[in-house]
Design an enzyme around this catalytic site. Structure first.
Site, PDB file in Angstrom:
ATOM      1  N   LYS A   7       0.782  -1.232  -0.055  1.00 28.10           N
ATOM      2  CA  LYS A   7      -0.018  -0.021   0.128  1.00 28.10           C
ATOM      3  C   LYS A   7       0.607   1.084  -0.163  1.00 28.10           C
ATOM      4  CE  LYS A   7       0.505   1.374   4.623  1.00 28.10           C
ATOM      5  NZ  LYS A   7       1.407   2.668   4.751  1.00 28.10           N
ATOM      6  N   ALA A  94       9.261  -0.247   5.782  1.00 28.97           N
ATOM      7  CA  ALA A  94       9.150   0.640   4.506  1.00 28.97           C
ATOM      8  C   ALA A  94       8.222   1.499   4.546  1.00 28.97           C
ATOM      9  CB  ALA A  94       9.343  -0.203   3.282  1.00 28.97           C
ATOM     10  N   GLY A  95       7.092   1.204   5.338  1.00 29.29           N
ATOM     11  CA  GLY A  95       5.816   2.042   5.264  1.00 29.29           C
ATOM     12  C   GLY A  95       5.022   1.724   4.115  1.00 29.29           C
ATOM     13  N   ASP A 133      -2.985  -1.246  10.150  1.00 30.48           N
ATOM     14  CA  ASP A 133      -3.090  -1.279   8.704  1.00 30.48           C
ATOM     15  C   ASP A 133      -4.000  -2.418   7.847  1.00 30.48           C
ATOM     16  OD1 ASP A 133      -2.128   1.499   8.238  1.00 30.48           O
ATOM     17  OD2 ASP A 133      -0.144   0.720   7.854  1.00 30.48           O
TER      18      ASP A 133
HETATM   19  O1  C5P Z   1      -1.104  -0.926  14.940  1.00 35.41           O
HETATM   20  P1  C5P Z   1       0.486  -0.906  14.689  1.00 35.41           P
HETATM   21  O2  C5P Z   1       1.137  -2.219  15.254  1.00 35.41           O
HETATM   22  O3  C5P Z   1       0.645  -1.018  12.969  1.00 35.41           O
HETATM   23  O4  C5P Z   1       1.052   0.074  15.035  1.00 35.41           O
HETATM   24  C1  C5P Z   1       2.638   0.250  15.437  1.00 35.41           C
HETATM   25  C2  C5P Z   1       2.875   1.623  16.362  1.00 35.41           C
HETATM   26  O5  C5P Z   1       2.630   2.519  15.674  1.00 35.41           O
HETATM   27  C3  C5P Z   1       1.908   1.681  17.671  1.00 35.41           C
HETATM   28  O6  C5P Z   1       2.562   0.903  18.705  1.00 35.41           O
HETATM   29  C4  C5P Z   1       1.897   3.219  17.986  1.00 35.41           C
HETATM   30  O7  C5P Z   1       3.242   3.525  18.342  1.00 35.41           O
HETATM   31  C5  C5P Z   1       2.020   3.549  16.538  1.00 35.41           C
HETATM   32  N1  C5P Z   1       0.406   4.120  15.979  1.00 35.41           N
HETATM   33  C6  C5P Z   1      -0.260   4.995  16.445  1.00 35.41           C
HETATM   34  N2  C5P Z   1      -1.428   5.334  16.076  1.00 35.41           N
HETATM   35  C7  C5P Z   1      -1.927   4.648  14.982  1.00 35.41           C
HETATM   36  C8  C5P Z   1      -1.431   3.593  14.432  1.00 35.41           C
HETATM   37  C9  C5P Z   1      -0.003   3.406  14.888  1.00 35.41           C
HETATM   38  O8  C5P Z   1       0.284   5.660  17.390  1.00 35.41           O
HETATM   39  N3  C5P Z   1      -3.119   4.806  14.469  1.00 35.41           N
END
Ligand code: C5P
Length: 285
Positions: A7, A94-95, A133
């Site tokens: 994505k 990589a995002g 995501d």
């Molecule tokens: O949900 P995910 O594991 O992808 O999130 C990784 C980190 O990114 C989280 O621990 C948080 O620090 C940050 N994050 C956030 N707000 C979001 C998504 C991610 O702060 N909506």
């Protein structure tokens, strides 16, 4: 085999921190043809595990694809084992949503294999337990994602356009970038409405000019290569170029395949992880 598409964030805005430690986001997401191959098989081992072509990735419950299988089996009340083969092409850290997309592909594959009867919304809800995501990655396409990333509104699909993705060989810490954004007092915001309107009008140059990721504003000098790659993409004829998610991949949207191919070849001289791909309007799921 289930494809797990990468994505891009056409835009990414952080609205603010939430009491649960996450942030409220507003982002326009887009799938591209670059994908991992995810092969899921059921067995009678009673365990879920993965095998990948990247030796540094975990194969147990630390792997989000394995976690997705565990969540699915527990929701479906199944006790079988699951073996997941991940042939990775999407760069890691990589995002580009590589891990999230693998997890979403496992949910889709298990639904098909077990016939458990979950709706897409139910798969997205399971996805939200696995990562922010993952809900988007269940169906992909061109989508406005809000909340933690789980509130999804389809927007006008983007036509097929060439994309060049370039990932410099340093990762950027996601929690660290969120901290840096929190510390800022004033900042620019992406024109999310403008992007959605440009999509509705099919005006890709206007869309590309509005692409914006707030995390780019908090990059340090050490991450200056992001700006350098953006300049090279724009010099090569990109309509617009921006960092995806929390990076460190940068992508450029092109109007024609020739300048995209030329720019990709030039960048590939200096960066190992460069890809020429295309946006995809709707996933066949
Ligand atoms: O949900 P995910 O594991 O992808 O999130 C990784 C980190 O990114 C989280 O621990 C948080 O620090 C940050 N994050 C956030 N707000 C979001 C998504 C991610 O702060 N909506």
């Amino acid at each position: 085999m289930e494809p797990a598409w990468a994505k891009l964030n056409l835009s990414l805005d952080v609205l603010g921190a939430r009491p649960d430690g996450f942030h409220d986001l507003r982002m326009v997401m887009q799938s591209v043809d670059l994908h991992d191959d995810v092969t899921v098989t059921l067995d009678d081992t009673g365990t879920c595990r993965a095998e990948t072509n990247r030796s540094y990735l975990p194969c147990g419950a630390d792997n989000v694809a394995v976690r997705a299988a565990q969540v699915f089996l527990s929701r479906a009340g199944l006790t079988c084992g699951v073996h997941i083969r991940l042939h990775k092409r999407i760069p890691v850290c990589a995002g580009l949503g590589g891990g999230s997309s693998d997890a979403a592909a496992v949910l889709r594959a298990l639904e098909r294999l077990t016939g458990a009867g979950f709706t897409r919304t139910q798969l997205e809800e399971m996805g939200a337990e696995i990562g922010s995501d993952v809900p988007y990655c269940v169906a992909g396409g061109t989508v406005l994602a809000e909340g933690r990333g789980e509130r999804l509104t389809p927007v006008t699909p983007m036509p097929r356009l060439p994309v060049v993705i370039c990932k410099p060989d340093f990762p950027i810490s996601t929690p660290e970038l969120f901290h840096r954004v929190d510390a800022r007092t004033s900042r620019c915001r992406p024109d999310t409405e403008g992007i959605c309107a440009a999509l509705a009008d099919g005006d890709m140059p206007r869309l590309a000019r509005r692409m914006y990721n707030v995390f780019e504003d908090v990059l340090t000098h050490r991450e200056g290569e992001i700006a350098a790659i953006k300049s090279r993409l724009l010099d090569g004829g990109a309509l617009g170029a921006v960092m995806s998610g929390t990076g460190s991949a940068v992508f450029g949207l092109f109007a024609d395949a020739d300048s995209a191919a030329y720019t990709k070849r030039r960048l590939a001289r200096d960066y190992q992880e460069c890809f020429l791909t295309e946006t995809i309007a709707r996933l066949e799921i």
